[in-house]
Design a protein around this motif. Sequence first.
Motif, PDB file in Angstrom:
ATOM      1  N   ASP A 103       0.844  -1.191   0.000  1.00 40.02           N
ATOM      2  CA  ASP A 103       0.000   0.000   0.000  1.00 40.02           C
ATOM      3  C   ASP A 103       0.885   1.248   0.000  1.00 40.02           C
ATOM      4  N   GLU A 104       0.276   2.412   0.072  1.00 44.60           N
ATOM      5  CA  GLU A 104       1.029   3.651  -0.013  1.00 44.60           C
ATOM      6  C   GLU A 104       1.960   3.861   1.183  1.00 44.60           C
ATOM      7  N   ASP A 105       1.726   3.102   2.259  1.00 40.75           N
ATOM      8  CA  ASP A 105       2.596   3.188   3.434  1.00 40.75           C
ATOM      9  C   ASP A 105       3.675   2.109   3.428  1.00 40.75           C
ATOM     10  N   GLY A 106       3.733   1.346   2.328  1.00 38.92           N
ATOM     11  CA  GLY A 106       4.752   0.310   2.213  1.00 38.92           C
ATOM     12  C   GLY A 106       4.423  -0.986   2.923  1.00 38.92           C
ATOM     13  N   LYS A 107       3.146  -1.185   3.289  1.00 44.51           N
ATOM     14  CA  LYS A 107       2.738  -2.411   3.988  1.00 44.51           C
ATOM     15  C   LYS A 107       2.106  -3.399   3.005  1.00 44.51           C
ATOM     16  N   SER A 108       2.416  -4.662   3.204  1.00 50.19           N
ATOM     17  CA  SER A 108       1.910  -5.704   2.314  1.00 50.19           C
ATOM     18  C   SER A 108       0.394  -5.823   2.439  1.00 50.19           C
ATOM     19  N   LEU A 109      -0.282  -5.877   1.307  1.00 49.73           N
ATOM     20  CA  LEU A 109      -1.742  -5.959   1.304  1.00 49.73           C
ATOM     21  C   LEU A 109      -2.250  -7.397   1.331  1.00 49.73           C
ATOM     22  N   PHE A 110      -1.677  -8.241   0.501  1.00 48.56           N
ATOM     23  CA  PHE A 110      -2.155  -9.616   0.341  1.00 48.56           C
ATOM     24  C   PHE A 110      -1.218 -10.650   0.958  1.00 48.56           C
ATOM     25  N   GLY A 111      -0.080 -10.188   1.489  1.00 51.50           N
ATOM     26  CA  GLY A 111       0.981 -11.124   1.782  1.00 51.50           C
ATOM     27  C   GLY A 111       1.701 -11.434   0.480  1.00 51.50           C
ATOM     28  N   ALA A 112       2.801 -12.125   0.547  1.00 48.80           N
ATOM     29  CA  ALA A 112       3.612 -12.359  -0.652  1.00 48.80           C
ATOM     30  C   ALA A 112       3.466 -13.777  -1.172  1.00 48.80           C
ATOM     31  N   ILE A 113       3.552 -13.889  -2.500  1.00 50.57           N
ATOM     32  CA  ILE A 113       3.740 -15.188  -3.147  1.00 50.57           C
ATOM     33  C   ILE A 113       5.247 -15.426  -3.191  1.00 50.57           C
ATOM     34  N   GLU A 114       5.696 -16.518  -2.624  1.00 51.28           N
ATOM     35  CA  GLU A 114       7.118 -16.854  -2.606  1.00 51.28           C
ATOM     36  C   GLU A 114       7.264 -18.312  -3.018  1.00 51.28           C
ATOM     37  N   GLN A 115       7.754 -18.521  -4.238  1.00 51.69           N
ATOM     38  CA  GLN A 115       7.798 -19.877  -4.779  1.00 51.69           C
ATOM     39  C   GLN A 115       9.159 -20.190  -5.389  1.00 51.69           C
ATOM     40  N   THR A 116       9.469 -21.483  -5.394  1.00 49.01           N
ATOM     41  CA  THR A 116      10.691 -21.985  -6.012  1.00 49.01           C
ATOM     42  C   THR A 116      10.314 -23.021  -7.059  1.00 49.01           C
ATOM     43  N   LEU A 117      10.980 -22.984  -8.202  1.00 51.82           N
ATOM     44  CA  LEU A 117      10.757 -23.983  -9.246  1.00 51.82           C
ATOM     45  C   LEU A 117      11.566 -25.232  -8.915  1.00 51.82           C
ATOM     46  N   THR A 118      10.894 -26.359  -8.789  1.00 52.11           N
ATOM     47  CA  THR A 118      11.563 -27.617  -8.448  1.00 52.11           C
ATOM     48  C   THR A 118      11.156 -28.710  -9.425  1.00 52.11           C
ATOM     49  N   GLN A 119      11.992 -29.724  -9.496  1.00 51.64           N
ATOM     50  CA  GLN A 119      11.683 -30.865 -10.358  1.00 51.64           C
ATOM     51  C   GLN A 119      10.878 -31.897  -9.585  1.00 51.64           C
ATOM     52  N   SER A 120       9.930 -32.507 -10.258  1.00 55.21           N
ATOM     53  CA  SER A 120       9.070 -33.493  -9.603  1.00 55.21           C
ATOM     54  C   SER A 120       9.901 -34.687  -9.136  1.00 55.21           C
ATOM     55  N   ALA A 121       9.504 -35.237  -8.006  1.00 55.38           N
ATOM     56  CA  ALA A 121      10.230 -36.378  -7.433  1.00 55.38           C
ATOM     57  C   ALA A 121      10.216 -37.563  -8.378  1.00 55.38           C
ATOM     58  N   ALA A 122       9.109 -37.775  -9.083  1.00 54.72           N
ATOM     59  CA  ALA A 122       8.997 -38.901 -10.002  1.00 54.72           C
ATOM     60  C   ALA A 122      10.004 -38.794 -11.130  1.00 54.72           C
ATOM     61  N   ARG A 123      10.206 -37.558 -11.610  1.00 52.37           N
ATOM     62  CA  ARG A 123      11.166 -37.369 -12.700  1.00 52.37           C
ATOM     63  C   ARG A 123      12.588 -37.545 -12.195  1.00 52.37           C
ATOM     64  N   LYS A 124      12.877 -37.048 -10.982  1.00 56.64           N
ATOM     65  CA  LYS A 124      14.203 -37.182 -10.424  1.00 56.64           C
ATOM     66  C   LYS A 124      14.596 -38.636 -10.267  1.00 56.64           C
ATOM     67  N   ALA A 125      13.610 -39.486  -9.966  1.00 54.66           N
ATOM     68  CA  ALA A 125      13.879 -40.898  -9.686  1.00 54.66           C
ATOM     69  C   ALA A 125      14.237 -41.683 -10.935  1.00 54.66           C
ATOM     70  N   ARG A 126      13.956 -41.140 -12.098  1.00 54.54           N
ATOM     71  CA  ARG A 126      14.235 -41.876 -13.342  1.00 54.54           C
ATOM     72  C   ARG A 126      15.708 -41.865 -13.694  1.00 54.54           C
TER      73      ARG A 126
END
Length: 332
Positions: free
Chosen positions: A309-332
């Motif tokens: 917001d205009e006071d620098g406060k988070s409105l919705f909270g943040a989306i914080e994500q990391t791209l990872t490989q699926s466990a099934a694919r890693k196992a191959r």
Amino acid sequence: MKLATLNDGTRDGQLAVVARDLKTAHLADGIAPTLQAALDDWAFIAPQLDALSQQLNQGRAQRAFDFDAAKSMAPLPRAFQWVTGAAYPGHLELACKARGGEAPAHLREAPLMAQGGADAVRAARADIVLAHEQWGADFEAGLAAISGEVEAGATPDQAHQQIRLLMLVNGVALGNLAPEEGARGAGLLQARPAPSCAPVALTPDELGDAWKGSKVHLPLRTHWNGKLVGQPHAGVDMLFNFAQLLAHLCKTRAARAGSVVAAGPVWNKDARRGYSSIAVKRHLELLAGGAAATPFMAFGDSVRIEMLDEDGKSLFGAIEQTLTQSAARKAR
């Protein structure tokens, strides 16, 4: 008021009211078990949630507890409907020019709209899990509205009255799958995995003066691997507002309570504002006469999306994500 869905081990989670500063919360189990239940009977339920919200913000809620965004699901973990409208057609026009073509005039006559996946919306802290890095994972930082009941043929003014909540979203896209899938002529499916949402949804009145003309007039910040890559203003180049998007959806059919209408990645004509999706950066590189040098996300890359917001406060909270490989694919 601000609402969240806490992960209680069920598919739809437990509805909670969250304080304006995002520090505390209170279960809404005595009012409505889930957000969808609240939306289904909004006229009766919303005033009760609002009263609890006021108590929470005033420090008078007896069973308040510390709010932990990491324990939240998406506000609406599964929706009856999710559509994405091209509210910022300049984004698509840029793509057309980068491919050496001219943008069709209809992009500015009515919003281009496509169905999205709504059966398993990702939480704000959930990893983006894919089998192949080569699919070209891209973030698309934007906003979405959750509707009440909107009848077929509703006008934008009527649709505006049915905007219940607003959310912050990451419409994940797979840039290397889209061209081939799109060429088949049936729309994108595999190139559009599940979207993600910030932990908190809010009623438009929480935005104060930043909510006008059915638009959110604030910048949207995106960090990629810790670097700020974009802070375009969500209200500046939005040609189709949320009321117009919702009315367009309902031109020939009704939208039931809990329908989600996303506006697509926020885009500004002023390139100095940065970008909300990697595709935009790549298009600008092509138009500059070079190659699309910026790669899509790699495994281990992180993205953070947040609106202040205009006071620098988070409105919705943040989306914080990391791209990872699926466990099934890693196992191959």
